[in-house]
Design an enzyme around this catalytic site. Structure first.
Site, mmCIF file in Angstrom:
data_model
loop_
_atom_site.group_PDB
_atom_site.id
_atom_site.type_symbol
_atom_site.label_atom_id
_atom_site.label_comp_id
_atom_site.label_asym_id
_atom_site.label_seq_id
_atom_site.Cartn_x
_atom_site.Cartn_y
_atom_site.Cartn_z
ATOM 1 C CG LEU A 65 -1.842 -1.263 1.291
ATOM 2 C CD1 LEU A 65 -2.587 -1.305 2.621
ATOM 3 C CD2 LEU A 65 -2.818 -1.280 0.125
ATOM 4 N N PRO A 66 0.253 2.419 -0.292
ATOM 5 C CG PRO A 66 -1.086 3.940 -1.453
ATOM 6 C CD PRO A 66 -1.137 2.646 -0.713
ATOM 7 C CB THR A 97 8.285 2.457 1.231
ATOM 8 O OG1 THR A 97 8.916 1.530 0.350
ATOM 9 C CG2 THR A 97 9.353 3.320 1.884
ATOM 10 C CE LYS A 172 12.148 1.664 -0.490
ATOM 11 N NZ LYS A 172 12.459 1.409 -1.872
ATOM 12 C CE LYS A 247 6.129 6.520 0.644
ATOM 13 N NZ LYS A 247 5.559 5.179 0.498
HETATM 14 P P1 NAD Z 1 0.391 2.502 -6.192
HETATM 15 O O1 NAD Z 1 -0.252 3.757 -5.739
HETATM 16 O O2 NAD Z 1 0.560 2.234 -7.637
HETATM 17 O O3 NAD Z 1 -0.383 1.217 -5.551
HETATM 18 C C1 NAD Z 1 -1.019 1.207 -4.309
HETATM 19 C C2 NAD Z 1 -2.313 0.413 -4.466
HETATM 20 O O4 NAD Z 1 -2.916 0.238 -3.187
HETATM 21 C C3 NAD Z 1 -3.340 1.121 -5.354
HETATM 22 O O5 NAD Z 1 -3.695 0.269 -6.418
HETATM 23 C C4 NAD Z 1 -4.518 1.394 -4.408
HETATM 24 O O6 NAD Z 1 -5.765 1.305 -5.039
HETATM 25 C C5 NAD Z 1 -4.330 0.282 -3.385
HETATM 26 N N1 NAD Z 1 -4.957 0.537 -2.088
HETATM 27 C C6 NAD Z 1 -4.837 1.627 -1.297
HETATM 28 N N2 NAD Z 1 -5.557 1.461 -0.168
HETATM 29 C C7 NAD Z 1 -6.140 0.237 -0.274
HETATM 30 C C8 NAD Z 1 -6.996 -0.514 0.561
HETATM 31 N N3 NAD Z 1 -7.424 -0.054 1.734
HETATM 32 N N4 NAD Z 1 -7.401 -1.726 0.147
HETATM 33 C C9 NAD Z 1 -6.995 -2.222 -1.040
HETATM 34 N N5 NAD Z 1 -6.155 -1.560 -1.879
HETATM 35 C C10 NAD Z 1 -5.755 -0.343 -1.494
HETATM 36 O O7 NAD Z 1 1.816 2.469 -5.439
HETATM 37 P P2 NAD Z 1 3.092 1.549 -5.806
HETATM 38 O O8 NAD Z 1 3.986 2.270 -6.744
HETATM 39 O O9 NAD Z 1 2.612 0.167 -6.129
HETATM 40 O O10 NAD Z 1 3.849 1.577 -4.395
HETATM 41 C C11 NAD Z 1 3.398 0.793 -3.299
HETATM 42 C C12 NAD Z 1 4.434 0.916 -2.185
HETATM 43 O O11 NAD Z 1 5.708 0.469 -2.670
HETATM 44 C C13 NAD Z 1 4.656 2.375 -1.710
HETATM 45 O O12 NAD Z 1 4.842 2.362 -0.318
HETATM 46 C C14 NAD Z 1 5.928 2.802 -2.453
HETATM 47 O O13 NAD Z 1 6.645 3.792 -1.744
HETATM 48 C C15 NAD Z 1 6.695 1.487 -2.507
HETATM 49 N N6 NAD Z 1 7.662 1.367 -3.615
HETATM 50 C C16 NAD Z 1 7.348 1.803 -4.877
HETATM 51 C C17 NAD Z 1 8.290 1.674 -5.895
HETATM 52 C C18 NAD Z 1 7.996 2.148 -7.304
HETATM 53 O O14 NAD Z 1 8.936 2.235 -8.116
HETATM 54 N N7 NAD Z 1 6.737 2.429 -7.647
HETATM 55 C C19 NAD Z 1 9.537 1.091 -5.632
HETATM 56 C C20 NAD Z 1 9.816 0.627 -4.353
HETATM 57 C C21 NAD Z 1 8.854 0.765 -3.343
#
Ligand code: NAD
Length: 300
Positions: A65-66, A97, A172, A247
């Site tokens: 999740l975000p 994260t 991280k 973030k």
């Molecule tokens: P994203 O916003 O694409 O995905 C998050 C998903 O969570 C969304 O699809 C949203 O609908 C869902 N969501 C939110 N609340 C919810 C709930 N209560 N129930 C069900 N689903 C819910 O974000 P992302 O890029 O996939 O990143 C996710 C995590 O990974 C973050 O913490 C980010 O910092 C970390 N991260 C991202 C990357 C990257 O390159 N994108 C790399 C490393 C780490």
């Protein structure tokens, strides 16, 4: 075959769940966005009507999740209280994260209910999630880390145990603060040389074989036209969004404040990425920070 519940099928969670299904596991999924669920079903996952249904009767549950508030709202009693829906002994793996306090709060609540918990944030981006080559940085008991290893290996290549509960998030944050610093520094050095008439590709090769070499320069070059298959080659679309870097830098600053650590370079990097996001660049890849150093917006 393990019965897995997977919540959060965004840029990262979608391909991670798909890789677990590809490895033959039963993966029950839920996301707030219907088309993310549809994509996961097409990749072999099983749709659940809501988050509770997705995790009920699962031996292992994963959240991606975000931010901390979403993770707390999912698992803790003040939110959906999904820890209460898990069978005793189940393993909760949070790959988001998030801030260390949230990770520890959820981890301790899980333990109080007879569950196992690890914080397991990842590095490697969307490309790494799709290719199954992520790095997992884990905090929690060694036994829980080892129990999770076979599943993490379906999604990643490098699996590290960083220490006790919350240590995955700390490691991280240290990594991403350093990443922000060397990306901004690389952009600055390239812009300096190019403005003085150097070819960015030639300068990149020289610095890449000299003491200035680093991952941003060598693997994720921010200057358009220097490297293929990086966000700079596609107008900074895809990759790691600037707002997510902002973030992560905010989390690193909070951590520094907590321990009274001096992080002047991290604070400067945070200001630079914040300024870049405030100029409407939050949804573009973080390597677009190079544009802050240019006289015009697009170096291409
Ligand atoms: P994203 O916003 O694409 O995905 C998050 C998903 O969570 C969304 O699809 C949203 O609908 C869902 N969501 C939110 N609340 C919810 C709930 N209560 N129930 C069900 N689903 C819910 O974000 P992302 O890029 O996939 O990143 C996710 C995590 O990974 C973050 O913490 C980010 O910092 C970390 N991260 C991202 C990357 C990257 O390159 N994108 C790399 C490393 C780490």
């Amino acid at each position: 075959m393990t019965r897995i519940g997977f919540i959060g099928l965004g840029n990262m969670g979608g391909p991670m769940a798909a890789n677990l299904a590809k490895a033959g596991h039963s993966v029950q999924v839920f996301d707030l966005v219907a088309e993310n669920i549809e994509r996961a079903i097409a990749a072999g996952c099983i749709a659940a009507g809501d988050a509770r249904e997705a995790v009920t009767s699962c031996e292992v549950v994963i959240s991606m999740l975000p931010a901390g508030e979403h993770v707390r709202a999912l698992w803790l009693p003040e939110g959906q209280d999904l820890l209460a829906a898990l069978p005793e002994g189940a393993l909760v793996i949070d790959c988001s994260t998030i801030d260390v306090d949230s990770a520890r709060q959820v981890g301790e609540a899980a333990r109080a209910r007879g569950l196992h918990f690890i914080d397991a944030p990842v590095s490697g981006g969307v490309a790494g999630a799709a290719a199954g080559t992520l790095t997992f940085i884990v905090g929690g008991d060694v036994a829980d880390f080892e129990a999770a290893n076979p599943l993490l290996a379906c999604m990643g290549q490098n699996l590290f145990h960083a220490g006790a509960l919350g240590a995955g998030q700390i490691a991280k944050m240290c990594n991403n603060m350093l990443l922000a610093i060397h990306m901004a520094g690389t952009a600055e050095a390239l812009a300096l040389g190019v403005k003085e008439g150097l070819d960015p590709a030639v300068l990149s090769t020289i610095m890449g074989k000299s003491s200035g070499n680093n991952w941003s320069l060598e693997r994720y070059n921010p200057w358009p036209g220097v490297m293929e298959n990086v966000p700079a080659a596609r107008h900074y679309q895809g990759g790691f969004m600037t707002r997510l870097m902002v973030k992560d830098l905010g989390l690193a600053m909070a951590l520094a404040e907590h321990g009274h650590s001096a992080v002047p370079m991290g604070a400067l990097a945070r200001n630079l990425f914040n300024l870049h996001a405030a100029r409407g660049q939050g949804s573009r890849d973080f390597s677009s920070i190079v544009e802050l150093y240019l006289d015009k917006q697009d170096p291409a």
